[in-house]
Structure formats: C-alpha cells, structure tokens
Write an enzyme that holds these catalytic residues in place. Structure first.
Site, short mmCIF file in Angstrom:
data_model
loop_
_atom_site.label_atom_id
_atom_site.label_comp_id
_atom_site.label_asym_id
_atom_site.label_seq_id
_atom_site.Cartn_x
_atom_site.Cartn_y
_atom_site.Cartn_z
N GLY A 383 30.86 -29.23 15.95
CA GLY A 383 31.81 -28.92 17.01
C GLY A 383 33.23 -29.42 16.77
O GLY A 383 34.02 -29.48 17.70
N SER A 710 23.84 -51.27 8.40
CA SER A 710 25.09 -51.68 9.04
C SER A 710 24.89 -52.33 10.41
O SER A 710 25.84 -52.78 11.03
CB SER A 710 26.05 -50.49 9.15
OG SER A 710 25.55 -49.59 10.09
N LYS A 753 32.45 -44.21 13.94
CA LYS A 753 31.94 -45.37 14.70
C LYS A 753 32.98 -45.87 15.70
O LYS A 753 32.66 -46.16 16.86
CB LYS A 753 31.55 -46.49 13.74
CG LYS A 753 30.25 -46.20 13.01
CD LYS A 753 29.94 -47.28 12.00
CE LYS A 753 28.55 -47.10 11.44
NZ LYS A 753 28.26 -48.08 10.41
P1 ADP Z 1 31.66 -26.72 13.66
O1 ADP Z 1 31.62 -25.55 12.75
O2 ADP Z 1 32.45 -27.86 13.14
O3 ADP Z 1 30.34 -27.16 14.16
P2 ADP Z 1 32.95 -24.88 15.43
O4 ADP Z 1 33.92 -24.36 14.46
O5 ADP Z 1 31.79 -24.06 15.78
O6 ADP Z 1 32.44 -26.30 14.97
O7 ADP Z 1 33.72 -25.29 16.74
C1 ADP Z 1 33.18 -25.27 18.04
C2 ADP Z 1 34.19 -24.79 19.02
O8 ADP Z 1 35.20 -25.74 19.18
C3 ADP Z 1 34.87 -23.52 18.56
O9 ADP Z 1 35.03 -22.69 19.67
C4 ADP Z 1 36.21 -23.99 18.09
O10 ADP Z 1 37.19 -23.04 18.25
C5 ADP Z 1 36.46 -25.17 18.98
N1 ADP Z 1 37.33 -26.15 18.33
C6 ADP Z 1 36.94 -27.15 17.53
N2 ADP Z 1 38.00 -27.87 17.10
C7 ADP Z 1 39.09 -27.30 17.64
C8 ADP Z 1 40.48 -27.59 17.58
N3 ADP Z 1 40.98 -28.60 16.86
N4 ADP Z 1 41.30 -26.79 18.26
C9 ADP Z 1 40.84 -25.78 18.98
N5 ADP Z 1 39.55 -25.46 19.10
C10 ADP Z 1 38.67 -26.20 18.44
#
Ligand code: ADP
Length: 825
Positions: A383, A710, A753
C-alpha cells in the site's frame, strides 16, 4: 503313417476290406518327375498348363510316349534353383502321381499339357538325373473310415465352405454342390484346399498329411481361421464405411450450406477456415520465423482435417500465434518534464523515488534501445504505491500497463507455460500478459517477486531470470509457443515487500528502490490530495457533495487502520464514499432521508459510518508497568510495536517462552536470562532468585509468529524490570540485539520500526548506535517527534527505559536520573 492310410501292399497283406479298390497298382513306380511351382495339383484335379522347355518338359515328353504318368512335386520359386541346375536337393517326401491327358507342342517351343492328379505317392529316391529326373516312388491311397466324429467334421467343413461362399459371393453354385456331394474325408480335404482360403503353405501341409481324417482336421482349422479373418475384415470394412459415409454426409451438407449462403448473399468466400487462417498469417506483422511456424501448423491442420481430434489443439495454438503482439511499435520521444508532471499528479511525496524514476527515464531517452536499461524493483510494505508508480510510468510513457502477481508461484510452467503435448496446455503468465495488452512494449509490473517459491516442479526463478535479463529476453522461450518471443522492448518493473527473500541472482539484475511506510502527515496529505478525490470520483460524487475533514482522516489513520501504507485507508475512504453515494442516490425515494447539499464527515461522524474503532490509538499501557517493555517488529507489511511481558513465579529455575517465538527469538530470550543472571549482583537481584523462580516470557498476539534477534534489549529490559520491580517507561520503545556481555548490536528496518513507534504514540526510541547513521533517512516528522537515543550497551538502555525505584531498596549502581537524551535531528 496312420492306420487309415497305407501303401496298398500293406493293406493287401492285411487283407482288410477297407481297401478302396482291388485294381489299384501298389507297385513301386519309376516315374518322370515334373517340378511345379506353387500351383499344387491335388488328387482329383485336372489342370491345363503351359510348360516351357526344361527338365519337366522333357519328363512329360517322355511320359507322353510311355504310360502318360508323371510324378508332380511342388517347390517354391526360390527353391526351384537346385532342380534346374542338376543338383537335386533332397526330394520332398510327398508328391502327386498325375496322368498326362494331353501333351501338345506349340510353335513357341512350349507345350500345352493337361494334367489330372491321381493320388499321393511317397518318394523314395532319384534314380535318374539326365535329361530329366526319374524317381522311385510308392503310391499312397486313402483308406476311409466311418464314424460320427468324422461325419461331424465333414459337416463342419461343408458348412464352413458355405459360409465362405456367402462371404465371397462369386463361387459357382455347382462347385458348392460338388463339395456337398463328397463323401470321403480325405477327398473333401483335398478339394477344399483348392479354395481361396488356402495358401501354398497350407496346401503343402494338407498334401503331406497322409491320414485322411487328420488331413480334414487341418483343412478345417485353416478354413475356420480364414473365415474368422474374413468376418473381421468385413467388420472393419463396414466400420470404415460408416465413418466415411458420415464425413461424406457432412461434406455434402456443408457444401449445400455454402451454396445456400451464397444464394442468400451471405457468403464472403472466406468460409474455408484454412484459407481464412492463411489470410490472417499473410496479414500478420511478425518476423518470418513466426509466419513460417504458423504456416507449418496450418499445413498440419489441413492434412489432419478440421474434424480431427488434433484440430482443436492446433487451432488454439494458431490463435495464440495470431494474437500475440509481434510487431515493433513506435513510441513518441520521452519528455522528462511531462513524466515528472504525471508522477506528481499521481503521487504525493516519494521525492527520492520519483527522482530515481526520472533518471531512469532520462537514460532510456538518451540511450534508446542501445542501452539495455536495468530492471527497477520497488521494495516496501503493501500500500505504499509500488504498483501505482508502475502505472504512472506507463502513463508518462504513453504505454500499455500490465501487472502479474508472482506471489505463490512455485511452478516454472506458470511463467514459461506447458508444452503442447499436455492436455489443456497454455503459455505462461508472461506471454499471456503480452497477449492481453496487445502491445509488445508495455510497462509490465511483476508483483511480489519475493514470494516466488521453488519446489519439485522446477525453479520459477530461472525462468524469471530469463524474462528479466536484458541479454536474454529478446529470445524468451515459452514452452507452449516453441518459438522465441522478444521481450526486450518491455519495461519490466518488479515489486517486493522485502528484499531478503528475493533470490540473489534475481536481486543482482535489478536496481532496488526502497519505499518506506508513510507518516501520519504523509497519509493525511495522500488522502487529501489523492485518495479522497479519486474515491469521490469513482463513486460518482461531485466535489461539493462530500467533504471529509482532516480530523476524520486522522481518525481513520489512527483508529481504523494500522498499516505502513495507505491501502486500508483507501478502502475505508471508499466505504465512506459508498455510504454517502447511497444516500445521494436515494434522493426522492419515498421515505428516504432529506439529501444534504454537502455531506461533511468529521471526526465524530466516522463511527456512525464505519462502526466502532478497530484500534486504540496511543500507548499500549495506561501506566508504567513492571515486567512489560515495548519493542518494535519489522515485517513484510511494515513495522509494528510489540509488548514483551515477563512474569517470574515461584518455581525451580525453569524458562517458559510463549507467543509463537521463532528459534532465534528463543535464543535471544535465553541469552537475556544468562545476561541478567551474570549481572544479578549489580542489579540488586538476590542470587537465589533464579533457583527459586520459574520465568515466563510471553509476547502477546500469540497467533502471530515472531522471530529475529532485534528484540534482545526489550527482552532483557522486561526481565530486569520484573526482577527488580522497577517499572518500564511506557512511552519508550526499543530495538537492538544484545550480546551476553550486554553490548547492543545493529538491526534492520529502522525506518519501518520508527514509523510504527511514531504511529503508536511513542516518544522515546532506543536504537543501536550502529544504526545512528540511518537516522538521516528517516522522515522529517519522525525525527521531530521522536527522541532517538542511540546506545551501545544494556546499561544505557536501562538508564533510559526504567523508572527509578519507588520503594526503598538497596541503592542500585544505575544512575537513577535519566540523562539528557541524545537527540538527532
Ligand atoms: P503497493 O503496490 O505498494 O502495495 P499500491 O500501488 O497498490 O501499493 O497502492 C495502494 C493505493 O494507494 C493506490 O490506490 C495508490 O494510488 C495509493 N497510493 C500509495 N502511495 C501513494 C502516494 N504517495 N500518493 C498517492 N497515492 C498513493
């Protein structure tokens, strides 16, 4: 010789009445020998022949002048040589005495003869060689016996002859009647051998069998076998005919259909699927080797027919070949400014990552396809935007985007496909992805490369290496396709939650970009600038219809989600939007609430939409407690705080560890106990303490496995607290490995962390001095809010983490006042 067949001299000597006739000649005879080929003339047969010059000719010529009798023997073509070249082989055992009915010399030097087989004779010896053979032979006559069995046998043979005739159909009726009239078994046997069921070998066998009943049994066996074969052949013919009839029927129906279609004007002349396929291959923009493979398959298809079982497999294969993007594509020149704009439009913060992506694009722009660009690999908790960065790159470059998750892939065939010999075979995921985007230069995100496993079905990593290696991937071989597919124009981006599980050959080929979790402020920024507008739009709400205050977002962050990224936050925001959308959509329904102009969701409204809070925000403990210390863990989903509880109870010095601890963590617990024992004096712990107590160490959330070294300083702190009765400061979290001598060693995942500690409302964070260099990498906000204290020894940890003892006890060697912490900004 059986008792039913005797040379007449024997029979005559016995004087039994079964002798066929008294006027038969039983003497030894000296007859000219006629060697015939495979045409066996049995007794009772009359046959005309044309005889060329040779020994047999001369033998007959002489017989014609004498008493017209010759002895016939039957020799296969190849075996005739010996007789021709004056070296008679060993003569056969049996021959047939025949009468020359006619011997007429013809102008061409041959003679036309008519021979009538009389009876068998056994051959004794050759008594003359030149100018023809003359042999010494003894006539053999059948002596007939009667009996039920013989009668039954004769009936069977006659019946089989009938069946045979039924099957063959062309035998004259008189011949059949003739056979039915025969009354003697030997005679019957001799006559049926003339039929088509018998070959040369069978006939010779019948000839050589002197006993008439035995002879008939042999003939019967041959007939039965041949009859069976005949029936079988007829059945096969029938089956074949049925299949042919069916396909002919289909053919005619199809033809008719075509004619009808043409009449109706629906025919576009592309009816023949083979022609259609050929046309598609001709139109396909692809390298020659692809086209020739496709044409080869079409040829196979045409040979096997559209209705053959193979046809489906070949057509599916052709379908793949015809629908894969083989052609090179042109792309507009990369504009770095444009790319930067796109990245900023889609993502909040992530400055370093965006910078690195722009560098990557700049190199690609300058070097073009000459430089095989490295594969980017985004590593970070879920995420944080790894996949969506990939999507932005695709948007910035104007390319298609595909994503494939490799989590749990254990079989090489999932990446490289199955060979076509397997039923239901398909290409692997990579080729499938390429087909789905219909472009051969997309941005291809391979998610979760750290979750690829290996087992007996082969190693997917090696296939993945071939996909990702710019040196090899222009000829990527998929087992199903059998022909190379060029992946070199694809921009691959890998993502992973953690770096360590990625096999090192794979890691070496990639450029690792770590993306850490977000702070509260960042999450707020992301929600405000990106997630809320995005979700509002997804749910069909206008900007003015829904407003979510910062307080509400913060409440979601703190009390409804506990995560490094923003995936759950986005989900919760989506739920809010959905609930509001429902209200807006039910506008005007009878009994529906009055729809507001704008729905404002503030902190206090969140529970009405989403239910009660799921996590409690703030410190885990309400008071500083004895025997509980706060550590931090680093997992694939980011960081998290974890309490360690120690409870000494009366006992005999046992150590009990619970909470699903891994081996390494168990060892650190044991090391912590040893350390505390060694320092018991200094710490003011009674020396008998360990003998008189059992120590129970528990790490809550018992269902979650925990491991790693850790937690060493946290375990030790909790132990000392429990034994000395000094409380642990609940606003202090710590991480660090501890040695038996109390030295604090470095750890990994500092960023995640500290973020977790920050999320949990911790104020002071103890870390190993070795990790002090990483402090600059931490988010600004974390550095501002947390008091970070690098330490080298356990003594320093205790000085910070333990409160001075409240009750009066013997003075401890530890300074009871907390020293000013080292704050690094
Ligand atoms: P990951 O692939 O790292 O698990 P995703 O790319 O699926 O995460 O991201 C999850 C959601 O969060 C998506 O809708 C993404 O657009 C949003 N998101 C994550 N980081 C940001 C950011 N820095 N700015 C805007 N939206 C973000």
């Amino acid at each position: 010789m059986s008792n039913a067949t005797r040379h007449l001299d024997d029979a005559a000597a016995r004087g039994d009445g079964s002798m066929p006739s008294d006027d038969l000649d039983t003497e030894e005879r000296f007859l000219p020998l006629v060697v015939l080929g495979e045409m066996v003339i049995m007794p009772h047969m009359t046959i005309p022949l044309q005889v060329p010059q040779g020994k047999s000719y001369r033998a007959m010529e002489r017989a014609w002048d004498e008493d017209h009798e010759v002895l016939l023997i039957f020799v296969r073509e190849g075996e005739l040589e010996g007789y021709k070249s004056n070296q008679p082989q060993q003569l056969p055992f049996t021959g047939v005495i025949a009468r020359l009915e006619e011997f007429a010399k013809l102008p061409d030097g041959t003679a036309r003869v008519i021979l009538e087989g009389l009876h068998r004779a056994t051959i004794k010896s050759a008594i003359q060689i030149q100018p023809f053979y003359r042999v010494n032979c003894l006539p053999v006559y059948d002596i007939d016996e009667d009996g039920m069995e013989i009668q039954a046998l004769m009936d069977t043979v006659k019946q089989q002859v009938d069946e045979f005739v039924d099957h063959l159909g062309e035998v004259p009726q008189e011949a059949v009647q003739f056979v039915h009239r025969i009354e003697r078994p030997g005679h019957l046997a001799d006559i049926v051998t003339w039929g088509p069921a018998f070959d040369f070998k069978d006939r010779l066998e019948v000839l050589n069998t002197l006993d008439p009943v035995d002879r008939l049994r042999k003939a019967n066996m041959v007939l039965a076998r041949q009859l069976e074969l005949l029936k079988l052949r007829a059945k096969i013919q029938q089956d074949t005919k049925e299949v042919l009839d069916q396909s002919q029927r289909e053919y005619f129906l199809r033809e008719q259909m075509r004619v009808i279609r043409r009449e109706l004007g629906e025919d576009d002349d592309s009816d023949d699927p083979i022609d259609e396929l050929r046309r598609k291959v001709a139109e396909l923009v692809a390298p020659d080797y692809v086209k020739s493979q496709a044409l080869h398959e079409i040829k196979r298809l045409a040979q096997q027919g559209m209705n053959s079982p193979e046809a489906g497999v070949i057509r599916t294969y052709l379908d793949w070949i015809l629908n894969l993007p083989w052609a090179e594509e042109e792309h507009a020149e990369i504009s770095i400014a444009e790319a930067q704009k796109v990245l900023n439009e889609d993502h909040f913060g992530l400055e370093r990552v965006k910078e690195r992506i722009l560098e990557f694009l700049a190199v690609r722009k300058l070097a073009g396809n000459k430089m095989r660009s490295p594969i980017l690999c985004f590593v970070g908790p879920p995420g944080v935007g790894k996949t969506s960065l990939g999507r932005s790159i695709a948007r910035a470059l104007g390319r298609q985007f595909i994503r494939t998750s490799l989590g749990g892939v254990r079989d090489e065939a999932e990446i490289r496909g199955h060979r076509r010999t397997y039923i239901g075979a398909m290409p692997g995921r990579v080729v499938q992805g390429m087909k789905s985007v219909k472009s051969n230069s997309p941005v291809y995100v391979l998610d979760e490369v750290d979750k690829v496993g290996t087992d007996f079905r082969g190693d997917p990593t090696s296939a993945l290496l071939e996909v990702l290696d710019p040196e090899q991937n222009n000829t990527f071989s998929d087992h199903y396709l059998e022909i190379p597919f060029d992946l070199s124009r694809v921009i691959f981006i890998a993502t992973a939650n953690q770096l360590d599980p990625i096999p090192s050959p794979l890691r070496d080929r990639m450029e690792i970009i770590e993306i850490g979790g977000y702070t509260e402020d960042e999450k707020l920024g992301i929600a405000r600038g990106f997630l809320v507008p995005k979700q509002r739009e997804f749910h069909g709400l206008k900007t003015g219809q829904l407003e979510i205050t910062d307080g509400a977002v913060l409440k979601l962050v703190r009390e409804y989600t506990r995560e490094a990224g923003v995936r759950n936050l986005e989900r919760e925001l989506a739920t809010l939007c959905r609930k509001v959308a429902r209200k807006v959509a039910s506008d005007g329904d009878p009994g529906a609430e009055v729809v507001l102009e704008t729905y404002v969701i503030d902190t206090a409204d969140v529970p009405t939409y989403l239910g009660p809070e799921r996590f409690s925000f703030g410190l885990a403990e309400e008071h500083d407690e004895v025997g509980v210390a706060t550590g931090v863990a680093w997992t694939s989903t980011g960081g998290d705080i974890l309490s360690i509880e120690v409870l000494p109870v009366k006992g005999k010095g046992g150590l009990l560890l619970t909470g699903q601890l891994g081996d390494v963590m168990k060892e650190s617990a044991q090391a912590a106990v040893s350390y505390v024992r060694s320092k018991a004096d200094q710490l003011g712990i009674d020396s008998n303490y360990f003998e008189e107590h059992n120590i129970h160490i528990h790490v809550p959330e018992g269902a979650v496995p925990k491991d790693g070294p850790s937690a060493g300083i946290t375990l030790t702190t909790a132990l000392i607290s429990a034994m000395t009765g000094r409380t642990v400061r609940r606003d202090v979290a710590m991480t660090g490995e501890v040695t038996l001598r109390g030295k604090v060693l470095g750890i990994g995942g500092l960023k995640e962390k500290t973020l977790a500690a920050h999320r949990a409302g911790i104020r002071t964070f103890i870390l190993p001095k070795e990790n002090a260099k990483d402090i600059v990498e931490l988010p600004e906000k974390v550095r501002q809010d947390l008091t970070l204290i690098p330490v080298t020894s356990m003594d320093e940890v205790l000085r910070v983490a333990l409160n001075p003892i409240a009750v009066v006890v013997p003075p401890l060697p530890i300074t009871p006042v907390v020293p000013p912490p080292v704050v690094v900004h």
